[in-house]
Scaffold this active site. Structure first.
Site, PDB file in Angstrom:
ATOM      1  N   THR A   1       1.213   3.878 -20.382  1.00  0.00           N
ATOM      2  CA  THR A   1       0.693   2.881 -19.450  1.00  0.00           C
ATOM      3  C   THR A   1      -0.527   2.216 -20.115  1.00  0.00           C
ATOM      4  O   THR A   1      -1.004   2.683 -21.142  1.00  0.00           O
ATOM      5  CB  THR A   1       0.250   3.528 -18.124  1.00  0.00           C
ATOM      6  OG1 THR A   1      -1.030   4.130 -18.294  1.00  0.00           O
ATOM      7  CG2 THR A   1       1.243   4.587 -17.643  1.00  0.00           C
TER       8      THR A   1
ATOM      9  N   ASP B   1      -6.242   6.089  -8.978  1.00  0.00           N
ATOM     10  CA  ASP B   1      -7.698   6.111  -8.783  1.00  0.00           C
ATOM     11  C   ASP B   1      -8.134   7.521  -8.377  1.00  0.00           C
ATOM     12  O   ASP B   1      -7.573   8.097  -7.445  1.00  0.00           O
ATOM     13  CB  ASP B   1      -8.097   5.111  -7.686  1.00  0.00           C
ATOM     14  CG  ASP B   1      -7.752   3.673  -8.071  1.00  0.00           C
ATOM     15  OD1 ASP B   1      -7.773   3.366  -9.277  1.00  0.00           O
ATOM     16  OD2 ASP B   1      -7.440   2.868  -7.177  1.00  0.00           O
TER      17      ASP B   1
ATOM     18  N   ASP C   1       0.862  -1.180   0.000  1.00  0.00           N
ATOM     19  CA  ASP C   1       0.000   0.000   0.000  1.00  0.00           C
ATOM     20  C   ASP C   1       0.904   1.237   0.000  1.00  0.00           C
ATOM     21  O   ASP C   1       1.807   1.347   0.832  1.00  0.00           O
ATOM     22  CB  ASP C   1      -0.859  -0.047   1.271  1.00  0.00           C
ATOM     23  CG  ASP C   1      -1.884   1.079   1.321  1.00  0.00           C
ATOM     24  OD1 ASP C   1      -1.622   2.183   0.781  1.00  0.00           O
ATOM     25  OD2 ASP C   1      -2.949   0.853   1.907  1.00  0.00           O
TER      26      ASP C   1
ATOM     27  N   TYR D   1      -3.614   2.235 -19.031  1.00  0.00           N
ATOM     28  CA  TYR D   1      -4.740   3.171 -19.001  1.00  0.00           C
ATOM     29  C   TYR D   1      -4.528   4.333 -19.969  1.00  0.00           C
ATOM     30  O   TYR D   1      -5.473   4.824 -20.564  1.00  0.00           O
ATOM     31  CB  TYR D   1      -4.938   3.711 -17.580  1.00  0.00           C
ATOM     32  CG  TYR D   1      -5.856   2.871 -16.728  1.00  0.00           C
ATOM     33  CD1 TYR D   1      -6.279   1.606 -17.134  1.00  0.00           C
ATOM     34  CD2 TYR D   1      -6.325   3.342 -15.503  1.00  0.00           C
ATOM     35  CE1 TYR D   1      -7.115   0.842 -16.346  1.00  0.00           C
ATOM     36  CE2 TYR D   1      -7.170   2.583 -14.707  1.00  0.00           C
ATOM     37  CZ  TYR D   1      -7.563   1.335 -15.131  1.00  0.00           C
ATOM     38  OH  TYR D   1      -8.401   0.593 -14.343  1.00  0.00           O
ATOM     39  N   GLU D   2      -3.293   4.738 -20.096  1.00  0.00           N
ATOM     40  CA  GLU D   2      -3.000   5.858 -20.995  1.00  0.00           C
ATOM     41  C   GLU D   2      -3.395   5.508 -22.428  1.00  0.00           C
ATOM     42  O   GLU D   2      -4.002   6.309 -23.134  1.00  0.00           O
ATOM     43  CB  GLU D   2      -1.504   6.177 -20.917  1.00  0.00           C
ATOM     44  CG  GLU D   2      -1.087   7.363 -21.750  1.00  0.00           C
ATOM     45  CD  GLU D   2       0.351   7.776 -21.424  1.00  0.00           C
ATOM     46  OE1 GLU D   2       0.993   7.142 -20.567  1.00  0.00           O
ATOM     47  OE2 GLU D   2       0.811   8.748 -22.046  1.00  0.00           O
TER      48      GLU D   2
ATOM     49  N   ASP E   1      -5.576  11.010 -16.967  1.00  0.00           N
ATOM     50  CA  ASP E   1      -6.572  11.579 -17.883  1.00  0.00           C
ATOM     51  C   ASP E   1      -7.650  12.294 -17.082  1.00  0.00           C
ATOM     52  O   ASP E   1      -8.552  12.885 -17.661  1.00  0.00           O
ATOM     53  CB  ASP E   1      -7.254  10.450 -18.664  1.00  0.00           C
ATOM     54  CG  ASP E   1      -8.069   9.583 -17.719  1.00  0.00           C
ATOM     55  OD1 ASP E   1      -7.486   9.074 -16.743  1.00  0.00           O
ATOM     56  OD2 ASP E   1      -9.289   9.466 -17.906  1.00  0.00           O
TER      57      ASP E   1
ATOM     58  N   LYS F   1     -15.264  11.545  -4.898  1.00  0.00           N
ATOM     59  CA  LYS F   1     -16.097  12.051  -3.798  1.00  0.00           C
ATOM     60  C   LYS F   1     -15.239  12.732  -2.737  1.00  0.00           C
ATOM     61  O   LYS F   1     -14.216  12.208  -2.322  1.00  0.00           O
ATOM     62  CB  LYS F   1     -16.886  10.905  -3.149  1.00  0.00           C
ATOM     63  CG  LYS F   1     -17.952  10.358  -4.069  1.00  0.00           C
ATOM     64  CD  LYS F   1     -18.932   9.471  -3.318  1.00  0.00           C
ATOM     65  CE  LYS F   1     -20.009   8.983  -4.262  1.00  0.00           C
ATOM     66  NZ  LYS F   1     -20.056   7.520  -4.390  1.00  0.00           N
TER      67      LYS F   1
HETATM   68  N1  SAH Z   1      -0.577   2.782 -13.558  1.00  0.00           N
HETATM   69  C1  SAH Z   1      -1.462   1.832 -14.241  1.00  0.00           C
HETATM   70  C2  SAH Z   1      -2.675   1.447 -13.375  1.00  0.00           C
HETATM   71  C3  SAH Z   1      -3.575   2.583 -12.992  1.00  0.00           C
HETATM   72  S1  SAH Z   1      -4.997   2.049 -12.078  1.00  0.00           S
HETATM   73  C4  SAH Z   1      -1.893   2.392 -15.579  1.00  0.00           C
HETATM   74  O1  SAH Z   1      -1.744   3.593 -15.779  1.00  0.00           O
HETATM   75  O2  SAH Z   1      -2.394   1.639 -16.412  1.00  0.00           O
HETATM   76  C5  SAH Z   1      -4.495   2.431 -10.419  1.00  0.00           C
HETATM   77  C6  SAH Z   1      -3.732   1.298  -9.755  1.00  0.00           C
HETATM   78  O3  SAH Z   1      -3.353   1.753  -8.454  1.00  0.00           O
HETATM   79  C7  SAH Z   1      -4.548   0.028  -9.535  1.00  0.00           C
HETATM   80  O4  SAH Z   1      -3.852  -1.070 -10.085  1.00  0.00           O
HETATM   81  C8  SAH Z   1      -4.690  -0.077  -8.014  1.00  0.00           C
HETATM   82  O5  SAH Z   1      -4.694  -1.415  -7.557  1.00  0.00           O
HETATM   83  C9  SAH Z   1      -3.484   0.680  -7.531  1.00  0.00           C
HETATM   84  N2  SAH Z   1      -3.628   1.294  -6.209  1.00  0.00           N
HETATM   85  C10 SAH Z   1      -4.694   1.939  -5.722  1.00  0.00           C
HETATM   86  N3  SAH Z   1      -4.473   2.379  -4.472  1.00  0.00           N
HETATM   87  C11 SAH Z   1      -3.211   2.005  -4.161  1.00  0.00           C
HETATM   88  C12 SAH Z   1      -2.405   2.152  -2.995  1.00  0.00           C
HETATM   89  N4  SAH Z   1      -2.857   2.773  -1.903  1.00  0.00           N
HETATM   90  N5  SAH Z   1      -1.167   1.616  -3.020  1.00  0.00           N
HETATM   91  C13 SAH Z   1      -0.695   0.971  -4.106  1.00  0.00           C
HETATM   92  N6  SAH Z   1      -1.428   0.795  -5.242  1.00  0.00           N
HETATM   93  C14 SAH Z   1      -2.663   1.308  -5.263  1.00  0.00           C
END
Ligand code: SAH
Length: 213
Positions: free
Chosen positions: A191, A118, A96, A193-194, A154, A122
């Site tokens: 990445t 993420d 984490d 997601y990018e 994004d 909210k």
């Molecule tokens: N960087 C990647 C994934 C983005 S999604 C991309 O751009 O494609 C965000 C990721 O963060 C998820 O895989 C989720 O499991 C992770 N994540 C969320 N909260 C986290 C935390 N507190 N510590 C570590 N990872 C976390």
């Protein structure tokens, strides 16, 4: 990142200790021994399926990379990429982002990447955002003086929030991109997601912020 729960994901991680650091608290302060060299360490918090971290490691063999994610199934997909790449300068760990001081000594990490974190839109979830001030406290401890955070997303709301959060923390915004892909920024490593979001026509925001000291 939402992925289906992957059967055997935990075992997959556990059977690849050369790439997955299973007890990171035991290597706190000794990461260079894990890599077997004294190259700088860059980490990605929330590394998802690992495209960025393996891409960066392939491009920059003189840097050691660690991909960190909180989800077992997600990290196991990243492990597949790392296994394919066979790169010596990339490792993974399940952790984490709020607990990084348990795994890294003061100033042990040279740079920290956040990609498509993420958004937690909210208001009541503000504390979960990876750019909330309590996370910045943690990052500041493990980074050196003037250590940098490179963040892209994004999500406009999270980007606006993060600029304000960095600024309120007294960080310097070295450079800001409001449309990364339309800019002359070179060496971008996409990445997962990018790629997905930019294909849908979303702009990508990016900032390089550094702590003053
Ligand atoms: N960087 C990647 C994934 C983005 S999604 C991309 O751009 O494609 C965000 C990721 O963060 C998820 O895989 C989720 O499991 C992770 N994540 C969320 N909260 C986290 C935390 N507190 N510590 C570590 N990872 C976390």
């Amino acid at each position: 990142m939402r992925v289906r729960r992957r059967k055997g994901a935990k075992e997959h991680l556990e059977s690849n200790p050369q790439y997955v650091i299973l007890k990171p608290e035991e290597v706190k302060g000794h990461w260079q021994e894990v890599f077997g060299n004294d190259h700088p360490i860059h980490i990605e918090v929330g590394s998802g399926k690992g495209r960025f971290i393996t891409g960066m490691a392939a491009k920059n063999p003189q840097i050691n990379y660690i991909g960190i994610d909180i989800q077992v199934s997600v990290l196991s997909h990243a492990l597949d990429k790392v296994l394919d790449s066979q790169l010596p300068n990339v490792k993974l760990m399940l952790a984490d982002g709020s607990s990084l001081t348990h795994y890294f000594a003061d100033s042990e990490v040279e740079r920290l990447y956040l990609n498509f974190s993420d958004p937690w839109p909210k208001r009541r979830h503000e504390k979960r955002r990876l750019t909330y001030k309590s996370f910045l406290d943690t990052y500041k401890k493990i980074l050196p003086e003037k250590g940098e955070i490179h963040f892209k997303t994004d999500n406009r709301g999270l980007f606006e929030y993060s600029l304000a959060s960095f600024s309120q923390y007294g960080m310097i915004l070295e450079q800001v991109w409001l449309d990364l892909h339309a800019s002359d920024y070179e060496n971008n490593v996409m990445t997962e997601y990018e790629e997905k979001f930019s294909q849908k026509g979303q702009v990508i925001y990016r900032v390089e912020a550094r702590f003053k000291r």
